[in-house]
Design a protein around this motif. Structure first.
Motif, PDB file in Angstrom:
ATOM      1  N   ARG A  69       3.729   6.324  -7.644  1.00  0.00           N
ATOM      2  CA  ARG A  69       2.479   5.672  -8.014  1.00  0.00           C
ATOM      3  C   ARG A  69       2.152   4.559  -7.022  1.00  0.00           C
ATOM      4  O   ARG A  69       3.021   4.085  -6.283  1.00  0.00           O
ATOM      5  CB  ARG A  69       2.570   5.106  -9.431  1.00  0.00           C
ATOM      6  N   THR A  70       0.906   4.122  -7.023  1.00  0.00           N
ATOM      7  CA  THR A  70       0.487   3.049  -6.128  1.00  0.00           C
ATOM      8  C   THR A  70       0.313   1.751  -6.896  1.00  0.00           C
ATOM      9  O   THR A  70       0.010   1.750  -8.102  1.00  0.00           O
ATOM     10  CB  THR A  70      -0.838   3.402  -5.423  1.00  0.00           C
ATOM     11  N   LEU A  74       0.805  -1.219   0.000  1.00  0.00           N
ATOM     12  CA  LEU A  74       0.000   0.000   0.000  1.00  0.00           C
ATOM     13  C   LEU A  74       0.840   1.272   0.000  1.00  0.00           C
ATOM     14  O   LEU A  74       0.318   2.355  -0.256  1.00  0.00           O
ATOM     15  CB  LEU A  74      -0.932   0.000   1.219  1.00  0.00           C
ATOM     16  N   ARG A  75       2.123   1.147   0.289  1.00  0.00           N
ATOM     17  CA  ARG A  75       3.010   2.306   0.316  1.00  0.00           C
ATOM     18  C   ARG A  75       3.287   2.780  -1.123  1.00  0.00           C
ATOM     19  O   ARG A  75       3.496   1.970  -2.026  1.00  0.00           O
ATOM     20  CB  ARG A  75       4.322   1.922   0.998  1.00  0.00           C
ATOM     21  N   PRO A  76       3.307   4.090  -1.379  1.00  0.00           N
ATOM     22  CA  PRO A  76       3.639   4.579  -2.729  1.00  0.00           C
ATOM     23  C   PRO A  76       4.999   4.053  -3.192  1.00  0.00           C
ATOM     24  O   PRO A  76       5.942   3.959  -2.388  1.00  0.00           O
ATOM     25  CB  PRO A  76       3.660   6.103  -2.560  1.00  0.00           C
ATOM     26  N   GLN A  77       5.091   3.687  -4.443  1.00  0.00           N
ATOM     27  CA  GLN A  77       6.334   3.178  -4.996  1.00  0.00           C
ATOM     28  C   GLN A  77       7.334   4.319  -5.226  1.00  0.00           C
ATOM     29  O   GLN A  77       7.041   5.491  -4.975  1.00  0.00           O
ATOM     30  CB  GLN A  77       6.040   2.430  -6.293  1.00  0.00           C
ATOM     31  N   THR A 134      -1.137  -1.513  -8.493  1.00  0.00           N
ATOM     32  CA  THR A 134      -2.446  -1.822  -9.074  1.00  0.00           C
ATOM     33  C   THR A 134      -2.686  -3.320  -9.227  1.00  0.00           C
ATOM     34  O   THR A 134      -3.833  -3.743  -9.392  1.00  0.00           O
ATOM     35  CB  THR A 134      -2.596  -1.177 -10.465  1.00  0.00           C
TER      36      THR A 134
END
Length: 410
Positions: free
Chosen positions: A98-99, A91-94, A101
């Motif tokens: 971006r998140t 769930l942490r932003p990359q 999918t």
């Protein structure tokens, strides 16, 4: 501290709850305990030339921890504990902001792990791609109905959960080929942000934390059972039997129990344990593909990775001596149900109503029964200085019963 008395820094590591709010239950297997102890006593009497000493063998109390009852999600099993620590990372932003999918994972055709990843993806509102390797193990080779094996059991459940299933031929998974990276790149090219979870989640750096936490859960349940007077003898589980597949379940248990004992010593409340031999975690290997030393090194490596994260000194607190793997019950191939394992599954089902699975828990039950009935546990306990009328053995049920449908012809 949490309600499990988990110390810092372990208690500060993020966790996304996938389990029930209560611990997975532990219950006795009374009929199996009696029959296995009787068999051990009979063996002792037969081995004694004078026919004396029939009661020298300690009573073995066999218990079961129901990881297959640990989560409300599909086909509950041991992977949900691992995924609880991986989900916050998902769930942490990359790095690019971006998140994620889509989750991508792999396994043998009847993989339990892939079901639980697909279930988590559904809960998180993500897509999932499941890569199933036709060449892994002997389940597909030994079945008389390959079409059924590839479409029922866990494969059917994965599809019901909405995951895309891709069957990989043996040549696609050869040692000199990496089938995963091209798939991940193809997903990126189509606008997805994929998150890769390796088989069993063991190669993931967070993969061992779930069962390190489970060690503290077991310790709490030991106290509760002992206070109720139902856990006899030492008041703890002297031997714990668990399956060995990809390795991080047993590695996590090793690290968790190490931290538990170290914490108790630091708190000065370990007096009652000093006269007891060290608790043993015995892992029954499920695959003959690699030799035991390979898996022992792997288990130590995973335990040290988890240990360092939870507050242990990985090099000094964890060693090869902490790993006890048994490779005598692997059978002819991973995922292939041999007659001895089938007999163990049938026996446990008929005496205590417990249903195991054909890949992991069946072999573990077979190994556990051998350890008890051959007198191996009693001898090991005695050699290490133990002297008890009763011993407590815990079998960790890691799930997998949903694969049984694919093994209907066996």
């Amino acid at each position: 501290m949490s309600d499990l008395d988990i110390p810092s820094p372990f208690s500060e590591i993020p966790l996304y709850p996938l389990q029930y709010l209560h611990p997975s239950p532990i219950h006795p297997l009374p009929h199996l305990s009696t029959s296995a102890t009787d068999a051990a006593n009979t063996k002792d009497t037969t081995a004694n030339k004078d026919g004396q000493n029939p009661s020298s063998h300690p009573r073995i109390n066999i218990w079961c921890k129901r990881e297959d009852h640990g989560s409300p999600l599909a086909c509950s099993g041991n992977k949900y504990r691992k995924l609880e620590y991986i989900v916050p990372d998902i769930l942490r932003p990359q790095k690019d902001g971006r998140t994620v999918t889509i989750l991508v994972t792999e396994g043998a055709i009847q993989s339990n792990h892939t079901v639980q990843v697909a279930s988590v993806a559904a809960v998180l509102g993500l897509k999932a791609v499941v890569l199933l390797h036709k060449g892994t193990g002997g389940g597909l080779r030994s079945t008389t109905n390959p079409e059924v094996f590839q479409n029922t059991g866990n494969v059917q459940v994965v599809r019901m959960l909405g995951a895309e299933v891709r069957m990989l031929e043996p040549d696609e998974s050869a040692d000199d080929k990496d089938p995963v990276e091209p798939i991940l790149q193809g997903l990126r090219d189509n606008g997805h942000v994929p998150y890769w979870i390796p088989s069993g989640a063991s190669l993931h750096h967070l993969g061992g934390l779930g069962y390190a936490r489970c060690a503290f859960e077991i310790a709490k349940q030991e106290v509760e059972l002992s206070q109720r007077g139902t856990l006899k003898g030492s008041g703890r589980f002297d031997y714990i039997f668990v399956s060995f597949g990809s390795g991080s379940t047993v590695a996590g248990l090793i690290a968790g129990f190490k931290l538990l004992e170290k914490t108790r010593q630091q708190q000065g409340n370990n007096e009652e344990r000093k006269q007891l031999p060290k608790r043993q975690v015995i892992s029954i290997m499920s695959s003959p593909t690699k030799p035991k030393p390979y898996h022992e090194e792997r288990a130590v490596r995973f335990a040290r990775t988890a240990g360092e994260m939870i507050g242990l000194d990985p090099q000094n607190d964890i060693s090869l001596d902490d790993v006890r793997l048994d490779d005598r019950f692997v059978g002819s191939a991973y995922g292939q149900l041999d007659p001895e394992t089938k007999a163990a599954l049938d026996r446990v089902a008929r005496v205590d109503g417990l249903i195991g699975d054909p890949v992991y828990t069946g072999k573990t039950l077979r190994g556990l029964l051998h350890w008890v009935e051959s007198g191996e546990i009693a001898r090991d306990w005695s050699v290490r200085g133990g002297n008890s009328a009763e011993l407590n053995v815990l079998f960790i049920h890691t799930g997998g019963q949903s694969a049984l449908a694919a093994y209907s012809d066996i």
